[in-house]
Design a protein around this motif. Structure first.
Motif, PDB file in Angstrom:
ATOM      1  N   LYS A 145      26.448  81.784  52.482  1.00 49.12           N
ATOM      2  CA  LYS A 145      26.916  80.809  53.457  1.00 49.12           C
ATOM      3  C   LYS A 145      27.325  81.501  54.740  1.00 49.12           C
ATOM      4  CE  LYS A 145      31.523  81.041  51.418  1.00 49.12           C
ATOM      5  NZ  LYS A 145      32.544  80.328  50.602  1.00 49.12           N
ATOM      6  N   GLY A 177      34.692  65.908  61.446  1.00 43.92           N
ATOM      7  CA  GLY A 177      35.854  65.367  60.747  1.00 43.92           C
ATOM      8  C   GLY A 177      35.719  65.566  59.261  1.00 43.92           C
ATOM      9  N   PHE A 178      34.670  65.050  58.719  1.00 45.84           N
ATOM     10  CA  PHE A 178      34.360  65.312  57.318  1.00 45.84           C
ATOM     11  C   PHE A 178      32.984  65.928  57.267  1.00 45.84           C
ATOM     12  CE2 PHE A 178      34.185  65.067  52.874  1.00 45.84           C
ATOM     13  CZ  PHE A 178      32.923  64.620  52.515  1.00 45.84           C
ATOM     14  N   GLN A 179      32.866  67.015  56.546  1.00 40.89           N
ATOM     15  CA  GLN A 179      31.600  67.726  56.549  1.00 40.89           C
ATOM     16  C   GLN A 179      30.730  67.285  55.385  1.00 40.89           C
ATOM     17  OE1 GLN A 179      29.824  72.254  56.831  1.00 40.89           O
ATOM     18  NE2 GLN A 179      31.942  71.967  56.285  1.00 40.89           N
ATOM     19  N   LYS A 180      29.667  66.588  55.706  1.00 44.52           N
ATOM     20  CA  LYS A 180      28.680  66.256  54.696  1.00 44.52           C
ATOM     21  C   LYS A 180      27.522  67.225  54.849  1.00 44.52           C
ATOM     22  CE  LYS A 180      28.357  62.107  56.295  1.00 44.52           C
ATOM     23  NZ  LYS A 180      27.894  60.716  56.518  1.00 44.52           N
ATOM     24  N   LEU A 181      27.072  67.738  53.741  1.00 42.85           N
ATOM     25  CA  LEU A 181      25.940  68.645  53.801  1.00 42.85           C
ATOM     26  C   LEU A 181      24.635  67.861  53.815  1.00 42.85           C
ATOM     27  CD1 LEU A 181      26.595  71.732  51.525  1.00 42.85           C
ATOM     28  CD2 LEU A 181      27.061  71.395  53.931  1.00 42.85           C
ATOM     29  N   TRP A 241      30.677  69.806  61.647  1.00 41.04           N
ATOM     30  CA  TRP A 241      32.109  69.535  61.709  1.00 41.04           C
ATOM     31  C   TRP A 241      32.353  68.239  62.473  1.00 41.04           C
ATOM     32  CZ3 TRP A 241      35.605  71.469  58.725  1.00 41.04           C
ATOM     33  CH2 TRP A 241      35.385  72.720  58.153  1.00 41.04           C
ATOM     34  N   PHE A 273      24.140  77.053  54.844  1.00 37.45           N
ATOM     35  CA  PHE A 273      24.128  77.468  53.450  1.00 37.45           C
ATOM     36  C   PHE A 273      22.692  77.626  52.949  1.00 37.45           C
ATOM     37  CE2 PHE A 273      28.575  76.237  52.785  1.00 37.45           C
ATOM     38  CZ  PHE A 273      28.753  75.316  53.808  1.00 37.45           C
ATOM     39  N   TYR A 320      21.150  77.397  49.041  1.00 30.93           N
ATOM     40  CA  TYR A 320      21.368  77.176  47.619  1.00 30.93           C
ATOM     41  C   TYR A 320      20.081  77.515  46.875  1.00 30.93           C
ATOM     42  CZ  TYR A 320      25.783  74.685  48.272  1.00 30.93           C
ATOM     43  OH  TYR A 320      27.085  74.366  48.563  1.00 30.93           O
ATOM     44  N   PHE A 372      20.639  68.541  53.283  1.00 24.90           N
ATOM     45  CA  PHE A 372      19.765  69.538  52.671  1.00 24.90           C
ATOM     46  C   PHE A 372      18.350  69.436  53.225  1.00 24.90           C
ATOM     47  CE2 PHE A 372      22.107  71.478  49.158  1.00 24.90           C
ATOM     48  CZ  PHE A 372      23.231  70.672  49.112  1.00 24.90           C
ATOM     49  N   GLY A 373      17.676  70.570  53.275  1.00 28.54           N
ATOM     50  CA  GLY A 373      16.260  70.571  53.559  1.00 28.54           C
ATOM     51  C   GLY A 373      15.482  70.146  52.323  1.00 28.54           C
ATOM     52  N   LEU A 397      25.221  78.250  44.861  1.00 26.74           N
ATOM     53  CA  LEU A 397      25.318  78.799  46.207  1.00 26.74           C
ATOM     54  C   LEU A 397      24.785  80.227  46.226  1.00 26.74           C
ATOM     55  CD1 LEU A 397      26.410  78.316  49.097  1.00 26.74           C
ATOM     56  CD2 LEU A 397      28.520  79.434  48.340  1.00 26.74           C
ATOM     57  N   PHE A 419      29.827  80.708  58.108  1.00 21.41           N
ATOM     58  CA  PHE A 419      30.791  79.840  58.778  1.00 21.41           C
ATOM     59  C   PHE A 419      30.994  80.298  60.218  1.00 21.41           C
ATOM     60  CE2 PHE A 419      31.068  77.574  55.193  1.00 21.41           C
ATOM     61  CZ  PHE A 419      32.123  77.737  54.302  1.00 21.41           C
TER      62      PHE A 419
END
Lengths: 114, 116
Positions: A49, A98-102, A96, A34, A36, A104-105, A46, A51
């Motif tokens: 993105k 299980g749970f996607q946490k972002l 990916w 992504f 932002y 960030f740079g 946003l 995928f």
């Protein structure tokens, strides 16, 4: 865990100049990517993105980014910047697991002079 | 449609005081997050929630607590504020895709906290 590097911390351009902001990530598995944008005094929005599929993605306001898997990169580009593009830009990667946490740079501050 | 709303937007605390930041979203999102933004460090995840009644630690959870008693609300608490917690706090939410969250976060406008 994934990590993101944005090598340009501050960029100053004149209007109509071309823009490319670098973003590299570190993660061995499947990722979503992504960009932002945070305009002065505003919240993050946003920009675009990725995928899967076409590695060249187009976002709002004429921005695009290219995912190069072999280089672990997702650079942001715009052919001709405007004064209104002055903002801070953040690259983010989600793994990916299980749970996607972002993650960030650290962000790139872009100043476009008229 | 208000999206993600944070209150308060500004707050000044003295060291040792406590406070709670409230985040409310009206998009029926499953996932909610609290980030802090500091100069040169980008956004760092403090805590997050994958659903009502559940919370989990992020990258920098120390000194913070959270609660998600209702799906639409996510509270961030500072029990004993420290100057190191001076920051801009952003709440975000996201919806769950068919294979987990799509990762597109919707952010609030931020809460600027100063601890003296």
């Amino acid at each position: 865990a994934q990590s993101v590097s944005q090598h340009n911390h501050h960029v100053i351009l004149s209007e109509a100049a071309s823009l490319e902001l670098g973003c590299n990530y570190s993660y061995g598995g499947t990722v979503n990517l992504f960009w932002y944008v945070q305009y002065p005094g505003q919240h993050l929005q946003l920009l675009l993105k990725y995928f899967s599929g076409d590695p060249l993605v187009k976002g709002i306001k004429g921005f695009e980014a290219e995912f190069i898997k072999s280089k672990f990169s997702f650079n942001l580009r715009k052919p001709s910047v405007q004064w209104s593009d002055t903002a801070e830009y953040f690259c983010a990667v989600g793994a990916w697991t299980g749970f996607q946490k972002l993650v960030f740079g650290t962000g790139t501050r872009l100043l476009v002079s008229p | 449609n208000a999206g993600v709303t944070q209150t308060p937007k500004f707050r000044v605390l003295k060291t040792g005081q406590s406070m709670t930041l409230l985040c409310a979203q009206d998009m029926n999102h499953e996932y909610m997050y609290w980030y802090r933004q500091d100069p040169g460090m980008g956004l760092r995840l403090i805590h997050y929630s994958v659903g009502e009644g559940t919370t989990a630690k992020g990258e920098v959870p120390d000194g913070y607590n959270v609660s998600r008693l209702k799906k639409q609300n996510f509270l961030l608490g500072l029990e004993s504020a420290a100057p190191s917690q001076t920051s801009v706090y952003f709440c975000a939410s996201s919806y769950a895709g068919t294979s987990g969250p799509t990762g597109e976060l919707f952010f609030g406008e931020g809460s600027r906290l100063t601890v003296l």
